[in-house]
Design a protein around this motif. Structure first.
Motif, short mmCIF file in Angstrom:
data_model
loop_
_atom_site.label_atom_id
_atom_site.label_comp_id
_atom_site.label_asym_id
_atom_site.label_seq_id
_atom_site.Cartn_x
_atom_site.Cartn_y
_atom_site.Cartn_z
N LEU A 101 1.12 -1.06 -0.31
CA LEU A 101 0.07 0.06 0.09
C LEU A 101 1.02 1.17 -0.04
CD1 LEU A 101 -2.90 -1.12 2.40
CD2 LEU A 101 -3.14 -0.27 0.06
N GLN A 102 1.92 1.29 0.79
CA GLN A 102 2.94 2.52 0.74
C GLN A 102 3.35 2.49 -0.65
OE1 GLN A 102 5.33 1.15 4.08
NE2 GLN A 102 4.04 2.40 5.68
N ARG A 103 4.01 1.75 -1.14
CA ARG A 103 4.54 1.53 -2.44
C ARG A 103 3.55 2.21 -3.57
NH1 ARG A 103 8.17 -3.89 -3.42
NH2 ARG A 103 8.10 -2.92 -5.79
N LEU A 104 2.44 1.82 -3.54
CA LEU A 104 1.34 2.15 -4.24
C LEU A 104 1.06 3.64 -4.01
CD1 LEU A 104 -1.45 -0.58 -4.12
CD2 LEU A 104 -0.22 -0.04 -6.10
N GLU A 105 1.04 4.21 -2.88
CA GLU A 105 0.96 5.58 -2.74
C GLU A 105 2.08 6.51 -3.03
OE1 GLU A 105 -0.61 9.08 -1.83
OE2 GLU A 105 -1.75 7.31 -1.84
N GLN A 106 3.31 5.87 -3.07
CA GLN A 106 4.40 6.69 -3.50
C GLN A 106 4.50 6.51 -4.82
OE1 GLN A 106 7.02 8.29 -1.72
NE2 GLN A 106 7.17 9.03 -3.72
N THR A 107 4.16 5.65 -5.56
CA THR A 107 4.16 5.38 -6.97
C THR A 107 3.47 6.66 -7.61
OG1 THR A 107 4.95 3.35 -6.99
CG2 THR A 107 3.93 4.08 -9.02
N TYR A 108 1.94 6.43 -6.89
CA TYR A 108 0.68 7.60 -7.34
C TYR A 108 1.54 9.11 -7.24
CZ TYR A 108 -3.57 9.95 -7.50
OH TYR A 108 -4.60 10.73 -7.70
N GLN A 109 2.26 9.29 -6.01
CA GLN A 109 2.85 10.68 -5.76
C GLN A 109 3.82 10.92 -7.01
OE1 GLN A 109 1.62 12.97 -4.08
NE2 GLN A 109 0.07 11.31 -3.28
N ASP A 110 4.57 10.04 -7.61
CA ASP A 110 5.62 10.22 -8.36
C ASP A 110 5.04 10.22 -9.80
OD1 ASP A 110 7.43 9.68 -6.67
OD2 ASP A 110 7.91 7.24 -7.16
N ILE A 111 3.92 9.82 -10.00
CA ILE A 111 3.05 9.99 -11.24
C ILE A 111 2.48 11.32 -11.19
CG2 ILE A 111 1.10 9.31 -12.42
CD1 ILE A 111 1.48 6.48 -11.47
N ALA A 112 2.05 11.71 -10.42
CA ALA A 112 1.40 13.28 -10.21
C ALA A 112 2.54 14.18 -10.31
CB ALA A 112 1.03 13.37 -8.76
N THR A 113 3.93 13.95 -9.73
CA THR A 113 5.24 14.77 -9.81
C THR A 113 5.56 14.86 -11.58
OG1 THR A 113 5.74 14.38 -7.64
CG2 THR A 113 7.41 15.03 -9.36
N MET A 114 5.48 13.64 -12.05
CA MET A 114 6.07 13.75 -13.43
C MET A 114 4.92 14.32 -14.16
SD MET A 114 8.12 12.25 -15.62
CE MET A 114 8.82 10.67 -14.81
N ALA A 115 3.78 14.26 -14.05
CA ALA A 115 2.79 14.96 -14.71
C ALA A 115 2.78 16.41 -14.95
CB ALA A 115 1.32 14.90 -14.14
N HIS A 116 3.65 17.27 -14.06
CA HIS A 116 3.81 18.50 -14.08
C HIS A 116 4.82 18.94 -15.06
CE1 HIS A 116 1.84 19.40 -10.24
NE2 HIS A 116 2.27 18.66 -9.70
N SER A 117 5.51 18.04 -15.58
CA SER A 117 6.71 18.33 -16.86
C SER A 117 6.18 17.52 -17.98
CB SER A 117 7.94 17.90 -16.31
OG SER A 117 8.18 16.48 -15.94
N ALA A 118 5.11 16.80 -18.22
CA ALA A 118 4.63 16.17 -19.30
C ALA A 118 3.98 16.87 -20.22
CB ALA A 118 3.86 14.94 -18.73
N ASN A 119 4.02 16.27 -21.52
CA ASN A 119 3.15 16.89 -22.54
C ASN A 119 1.73 16.26 -22.49
OD1 ASN A 119 3.57 14.61 -24.00
ND2 ASN A 119 5.23 15.30 -24.98
N GLY A 120 0.92 16.73 -23.36
CA GLY A 120 -0.36 16.12 -23.33
C GLY A 120 -0.31 14.63 -23.62
N GLN A 121 0.28 14.07 -24.54
CA GLN A 121 0.21 12.57 -24.58
C GLN A 121 0.74 11.92 -23.65
OE1 GLN A 121 2.69 11.32 -28.17
NE2 GLN A 121 1.97 9.27 -27.91
N GLN A 122 1.91 12.23 -22.76
CA GLN A 122 2.44 11.72 -21.69
C GLN A 122 1.44 11.75 -20.57
OE1 GLN A 122 5.97 14.23 -21.65
NE2 GLN A 122 7.43 12.43 -22.30
N ARG A 123 0.85 13.09 -20.31
CA ARG A 123 -0.15 13.02 -19.29
C ARG A 123 -1.26 12.22 -19.60
NH1 ARG A 123 1.00 18.56 -19.81
NH2 ARG A 123 -0.63 19.09 -21.12
N GLU A 124 -1.54 11.87 -20.61
CA GLU A 124 -2.86 10.83 -20.87
C GLU A 124 -2.08 9.66 -20.49
OE1 GLU A 124 -6.11 8.83 -21.71
OE2 GLU A 124 -5.93 11.00 -21.79
N GLN A 125 -0.96 9.21 -20.65
CA GLN A 125 -0.33 7.96 -20.42
C GLN A 125 -0.12 7.90 -18.81
OE1 GLN A 125 3.38 7.39 -22.15
NE2 GLN A 125 3.73 5.36 -21.15
N LEU A 126 0.06 8.89 -18.36
CA LEU A 126 0.31 9.11 -16.81
C LEU A 126 -1.11 8.85 -16.22
CD1 LEU A 126 2.82 11.93 -16.61
CD2 LEU A 126 3.25 9.56 -16.08
N HIS A 127 -2.16 9.56 -16.72
CA HIS A 127 -3.58 9.28 -16.09
C HIS A 127 -3.78 7.84 -16.25
CE1 HIS A 127 -7.66 10.14 -15.26
NE2 HIS A 127 -7.95 9.69 -16.52
#
Length: 92
Positions: free
Chosen positions: A43-69
């Protein structure tokens, strides 16, 4: 824009995290007594990975944001399954 390498690394992290969480989920559903520490770690790893995805989304382009979503949805679904499994396990 996020780099291709950083997106690939995050994608691998998501896959590994979900795989580990699925193992813990299956073990908890098959056994009355499962390794609670591993379950909590999943559960902790899932939450950390979720946070990592959110962080990456800040610097992602539209296509990458869709993949991150899509990655975020996978993580959330696994979190929900594990939380529900944990509450059912506590009722036994």
């Amino acid at each position: 824009m996020a780099t291709r390498a950083s997106m690939e690394t995050l994608s691998q992290q998501v896959e590994e995290t979900i795989r580990f969480a699925e193992e813990q989920y299956k073990q908890s559903s098959m056994q009355e007594h499962y390794n609670e520490n591993d379950y909590i770690e999943a559960l902790q790893r899932l939450e950390q990975t979720y946070q990592d995805i959110a962080t990456m989304a800040h610097s992602a382009n539209g296509q990458q944001r869709e993949q991150l979503h899509r990655m975020r949805l996978q993580i959330q679904q696994m979190q929900n399954n594990m939380i529900l499994q944990g509450t059912r396990g506590g009722e036994q």
